[in-house]
Design a protein around this motif. Structure first.
Motif, PDB file in Angstrom:
ATOM      1  N   GLN A 164       0.830  -1.197   0.000  1.00  0.00           N
ATOM      2  CA  GLN A 164       0.000   0.000   0.000  1.00  0.00           C
ATOM      3  C   GLN A 164       0.882   1.272   0.000  1.00  0.00           C
ATOM      4  N   THR A 165       0.223   2.420   0.047  1.00  0.00           N
ATOM      5  CA  THR A 165       0.939   3.701  -0.053  1.00  0.00           C
ATOM      6  C   THR A 165       0.850   4.472   1.252  1.00  0.00           C
ATOM      7  N   TYR A 187       5.941  -1.128   1.682  1.00  0.00           N
ATOM      8  CA  TYR A 187       4.988  -0.091   1.259  1.00  0.00           C
ATOM      9  C   TYR A 187       5.687   0.915   0.353  1.00  0.00           C
ATOM     10  N   THR A 188       4.884   1.732  -0.331  1.00  0.00           N
ATOM     11  CA  THR A 188       5.391   2.791  -1.198  1.00  0.00           C
ATOM     12  C   THR A 188       5.210   4.130  -0.511  1.00  0.00           C
ATOM     13  N   VAL A 189       6.231   4.976  -0.576  1.00  0.00           N
ATOM     14  CA  VAL A 189       6.171   6.306   0.040  1.00  0.00           C
ATOM     15  C   VAL A 189       5.716   7.332  -0.990  1.00  0.00           C
ATOM     16  N   LYS A 190       4.724   8.132  -0.619  1.00  0.00           N
ATOM     17  CA  LYS A 190       4.273   9.235  -1.468  1.00  0.00           C
ATOM     18  C   LYS A 190       4.502  10.537  -0.723  1.00  0.00           C
ATOM     19  N   VAL A 207      -4.520   7.242  -0.154  1.00  0.00           N
ATOM     20  CA  VAL A 207      -3.387   6.546   0.455  1.00  0.00           C
ATOM     21  C   VAL A 207      -3.925   5.771   1.653  1.00  0.00           C
TER      22      VAL A 207
END
Length: 282
Positions: A164-165, A187-190, A207
């Protein structure tokens, strides 16, 4: 004729000198380029702080970061940090003027090099890296990182964000913490420019979570009950007000104001105003 007036001129000169000394004894820091008189708040004979604009204590911040600094319904910038900086301005004998600017411009010291501000007050965590770029006051607030999610989310930690983000605010210690733990938790960093943008992304469901300082996320969840703080992370952070490294006179005044406010109860009153509880014991 001139000889007869010499005693009169000498007397007048003595009166003028006495008057100037009396004025100096009553002076505050409102004239930024003059030295403070002996026995002043900076200590006997110490130089007065140099301010970028005469009659103003110019403070850089990055809005919005409620309850530390944000605009109220009337458009006035208010908050915990604002009230503390008002105490410093009062001590200097001037008024506070707030400049909203990019957070990393404050932490890097760019705003001080460019003479845009005298001090930074933006819930700034004191770190070794930041201390290389700017001077810091004594710590005035203990903080840690926290995780904001939707109120119906089952996420309770970073591991629950796999695939997830996660929203972060650019240039913050939360950003650093999220990047450090991203690979291990999948996880993905935004990255967002400010705290509200990342928190509102959680609110909108774009997010899965946001990481930021606990104080602001608890306040956001209070204002937006469809979100909650799932957990905190023991990062052991402390906020400080920053300024140019060579502005030691201002640093002295800020530290004296903080010390006095904590000892006479003013700090606790301000803390209770913005957080609804007494300040924790040090």
């Amino acid at each position: 004729m001139f000889h007869r007036n010499k005693p009169l001129r000498a007397a007048l000169a003595g009166v003028a000198a006495l008057s100037l000394s009396m004025l100096a004894a009553c002076a505050n820091y409102s004239t930024p380029t003059t030295a403070a008189p002996a026995g002043s708040a900076t200590g006997g004979g110490a130089a007065a702080p140099t301010l970028v604009s005469a009659g103003k204590f110019t403070v850089c911040t990055h809005l919005a970061y409620r309850p530390f600094q944000f605009k109220d319904d009337a458009g006035k910038t208010v908050g915990f940090d604002v009230d503390l900086m008002d105490l410093v301005a009062k001590k200097l004998g001037v008024t506070q003027e707030i400049v909203d600017i990019e957070f990393e411009q404050i932490t890097s010291g760019a705003v001080f090099a460019a003479k845009k501000c005298d001090a930074g007050a933006a819930a700034i965590t004191i770190t070794d890296k930041r201390k290389q770029a700017t001077g810091f006051s004594d710590p005035y607030f203990a903080a840690t990182q926290a995780l904001l999610v939707k109120s119906d989310s089952t996420v309770t930690d970073l591991a629950g964000l796999k695939g997830q983000t996660l929203a972060v605010q650019a240039g913050t210690t939360g950003h650093d913490y999220a990047k450090k733990n991203a690979d291990a938790n999948g996880y993905t960093v935004k990255v967002f420019d400010d705290m509200p943008s990342g928190a509102n992304a959680v609110l909108a469901g774009t997010v899965a979570a946001a990481i930021n300082d606990n104080g602001v996320l608890y306040d956001f969840a209070k204002q937006n009950p469809t979100t909650k703080v799932a957990t905190e992370f023991a990062t052991g952070e402390h906020y400080g007000f920053n300024m140019a490294k060579d502005n030691t006179a201002l640093l002295t005044v800020v530290n004296e104001v903080l010390k006095t406010a904590k000892s006479d109860g003013t700090y606790n009153d301000i803390y209770k105003k913005w957080f609804g509880t007494d300040a924790p014991k040090e």
